[in-house]
Design an enzyme around this catalytic site. Structure first.
Site, PDB file in Angstrom:
ATOM      1  N   ASP A   1       0.864  -1.178   0.000  1.00  0.00           N
ATOM      2  CA  ASP A   1       0.000   0.000   0.000  1.00  0.00           C
ATOM      3  C   ASP A   1       0.902   1.228   0.000  1.00  0.00           C
ATOM      4  O   ASP A   1       1.556   1.524   0.998  1.00  0.00           O
ATOM      5  CB  ASP A   1      -0.894  -0.022   1.243  1.00  0.00           C
ATOM      6  CG  ASP A   1      -1.801   1.200   1.332  1.00  0.00           C
ATOM      7  OD1 ASP A   1      -1.683   2.115   0.484  1.00  0.00           O
ATOM      8  OD2 ASP A   1      -2.618   1.252   2.264  1.00  0.00           O
TER       9      ASP A   1
ATOM     10  N   ASN B   1       4.161   4.368 -11.844  1.00  0.00           N
ATOM     11  CA  ASN B   1       2.860   4.449 -12.490  1.00  0.00           C
ATOM     12  C   ASN B   1       1.705   4.506 -11.500  1.00  0.00           C
ATOM     13  O   ASN B   1       0.676   5.113 -11.784  1.00  0.00           O
ATOM     14  CB  ASN B   1       2.676   3.240 -13.416  1.00  0.00           C
ATOM     15  CG  ASN B   1       1.242   3.097 -13.876  1.00  0.00           C
ATOM     16  OD1 ASN B   1       0.760   3.835 -14.734  1.00  0.00           O
ATOM     17  ND2 ASN B   1       0.526   2.137 -13.297  1.00  0.00           N
TER      18      ASN B   1
ATOM     19  N   TYR C   1      -5.475  16.300  -6.391  1.00  0.00           N
ATOM     20  CA  TYR C   1      -4.849  15.482  -7.437  1.00  0.00           C
ATOM     21  C   TYR C   1      -3.902  16.332  -8.285  1.00  0.00           C
ATOM     22  O   TYR C   1      -2.747  15.942  -8.518  1.00  0.00           O
ATOM     23  CB  TYR C   1      -5.929  14.865  -8.321  1.00  0.00           C
ATOM     24  CG  TYR C   1      -5.377  14.104  -9.500  1.00  0.00           C
ATOM     25  CD1 TYR C   1      -4.859  12.830  -9.333  1.00  0.00           C
ATOM     26  CD2 TYR C   1      -5.383  14.655 -10.782  1.00  0.00           C
ATOM     27  CE1 TYR C   1      -4.341  12.120 -10.413  1.00  0.00           C
ATOM     28  CE2 TYR C   1      -4.877  13.961 -11.868  1.00  0.00           C
ATOM     29  CZ  TYR C   1      -4.352  12.698 -11.674  1.00  0.00           C
ATOM     30  OH  TYR C   1      -3.839  12.007 -12.749  1.00  0.00           O
ATOM     31  N   SER C   2      -4.373  17.478  -8.738  1.00  0.00           N
ATOM     32  CA  SER C   2      -3.546  18.336  -9.583  1.00  0.00           C
ATOM     33  C   SER C   2      -2.298  18.814  -8.839  1.00  0.00           C
ATOM     34  O   SER C   2      -1.212  18.885  -9.420  1.00  0.00           O
ATOM     35  CB  SER C   2      -4.361  19.539 -10.077  1.00  0.00           C
ATOM     36  OG  SER C   2      -5.373  19.109 -10.976  1.00  0.00           O
TER      37      SER C   2
ATOM     38  N   SER D   1      -0.704  17.211  -6.512  1.00  0.00           N
ATOM     39  CA  SER D   1       0.241  16.095  -6.411  1.00  0.00           C
ATOM     40  C   SER D   1       0.976  15.879  -7.726  1.00  0.00           C
ATOM     41  O   SER D   1       2.189  15.609  -7.738  1.00  0.00           O
ATOM     42  CB  SER D   1      -0.490  14.813  -5.995  1.00  0.00           C
ATOM     43  OG  SER D   1      -1.301  14.295  -7.029  1.00  0.00           O
ATOM     44  N   LYS D   2       0.283  16.000  -8.846  1.00  0.00           N
ATOM     45  CA  LYS D   2       0.919  15.779 -10.136  1.00  0.00           C
ATOM     46  C   LYS D   2       1.827  16.950 -10.528  1.00  0.00           C
ATOM     47  O   LYS D   2       2.872  16.748 -11.168  1.00  0.00           O
ATOM     48  CB  LYS D   2      -0.149  15.542 -11.213  1.00  0.00           C
ATOM     49  CG  LYS D   2      -0.852  14.205 -11.081  1.00  0.00           C
ATOM     50  CD  LYS D   2       0.113  13.031 -11.235  1.00  0.00           C
ATOM     51  CE  LYS D   2      -0.603  11.699 -11.232  1.00  0.00           C
ATOM     52  NZ  LYS D   2       0.312  10.552 -11.440  1.00  0.00           N
TER      53      LYS D   2
END
Length: 241
Positions: A59, A86, A151-152, A154-155
Site C-alpha cells: 500500500d 505508475n 490530485y492536480s 500532487s501531479k
C-alpha cells in the site's frame, strides 16, 4: 539481463507498460496493491515470453510499506535499468470537501511514494548501465481542472520532482515524465461527459494505454540524451486554449 520495476502494474497503463517492456526484452519486477490477481495473470503471460518476473504487493499510502517495498526490490535486484512510477490515486472531490486524510493519501501515493522509492532504489539504479526513472504525470499537473485540486497539486509536484532529480542524478541516471491526457476513460464517465472531453482533443479520440507504453519504451531504448523532460501524450489537448 536488464530489469524494469513498475508500480501499479496490475491494470490499465501499468500493465501495458509491463507488456511493452517485456516485449522489448526487459525482465520485470511488478508491484500492485489491490490488483494482485490481475498482476499474477500478467506475470504468467510475460513469463511465456521468456521474461523473469518477480511480484510485490504494498500500500503506497503507507510509509512503512513503501520503505519495506524499496528494501525488498533493492535486495532482489541489485541493478535496475528502468523504474516506472505508475501507481496513482485519482478522485473527484469539491475543494471545500477535501479532507486532510484525502489530501494526505493523495500526496502519499502520487508524490511521496515515487520520491522515497527512487531514493531507496538509487543504489540499484546507479548499478545499471543506462538507468531511467519515469514518472507518470498528467495533464492535470499543468492545466487546472475543477474538483481535482489535491490530485492536480500532487501531479504538479511530481513534474517538478522530475526536473529536480534529472539535474541532481545526472549524468548517469536519467529522469523523465510521461504526461497522459485522456487515456482509457474511467467507467464512471457517461457518454455525454466523454463526448465533451473528446471535443477538446485535436486528434478527436481518447488515448490508449499502448500510446503511453510506447513512449516509455522509447525513453528507455531510443533517447539516451533526453532527461528532465515531460512528454505530453494527449492528442494535442494541452496545445490549445
Amino acid at each position: 539481463m536488464a530489469t524494469a520495476f513498475i508500480t501499479g502494474a496490475g491494470i490499465r497503463i501499468g500493465s501495458a507498460v509491463a507488456r511493452a517492456l517485456g516485449r522489448a526484452g526487459y525482465d520485470l519486477a511488478l508491484h500492485a496493491n489491490r490488483s494482485v490477481q490481475s498482476l499474477e495473470a500478467l506475470a504468467e503471460e510475460l513469463r511465456g515470453l521468456g521474461r523473469q518476473v518477480s511480484l510485490y504487493s504494498a500500500d503506497l499510502s503507507n510509509a512503512q510499506e513503501v520503505d519495506a517495498l524499496g528494501a525488498r526490490v533493492r535486495a532482489d535486484h541489485p541493478a535496475l535499468e528502468v523504474l516506472v512510477h505508475n501507481a496513482g490515486l485519482y478522485e473527484r472531490v469539491p475543494f471545500e470537501s477535501i479532507t486532510r486524510e484525502q489530501y494526505r493519501r493523495m500526496l502519499a501515493v502520487n508524490l511521496d511514494a515515487p520520491f522515497f522509492l527512487t531514493q531507496a532504489l538509487l543504489p540499484s539504479l546507479r548499478a545499471g548501465a543506462q538507468p531511467l526513472v519515469v514518472h507518470l504525470g498528467d495533464i492535470g499537473g499543468e492545466r487546472a481542472v475543477s474538483h481535482y485540486a489535491h490530485y492536480s497539486a500532487s501531479k504538479a509536484a511530481l513534474l517538478m520532482l522530475t526536473r529536480a532529480l534529472a539535474v541532481e542524478l545526472a549524468p548517469h541516471v536519467r529522469v523523465n515524465a510521461v504526461s497522459p491526457g485522456t487515456v482509457a476513460f474511467p467507467e464512471s464517465f457517461d457518454t455525454a461527459a466523454r463526448e465533451a472531453i473528446l471535443q477538446r482533443i485535436p486528434m478527436g479520440r481518447e488515448g490508449s494505454v499502448e500510446d503511453i507504453a510506447r513512449v516509455v519504451v522509447f525513453l528507455a531504448r531510443e533517447a539516451p540524451y533526453v532527461t528532465g523532460q515531460v512528454l505530453a501524450v494527449d492528442g494535442g489537448r494541452s496545445a490549445q486554449l
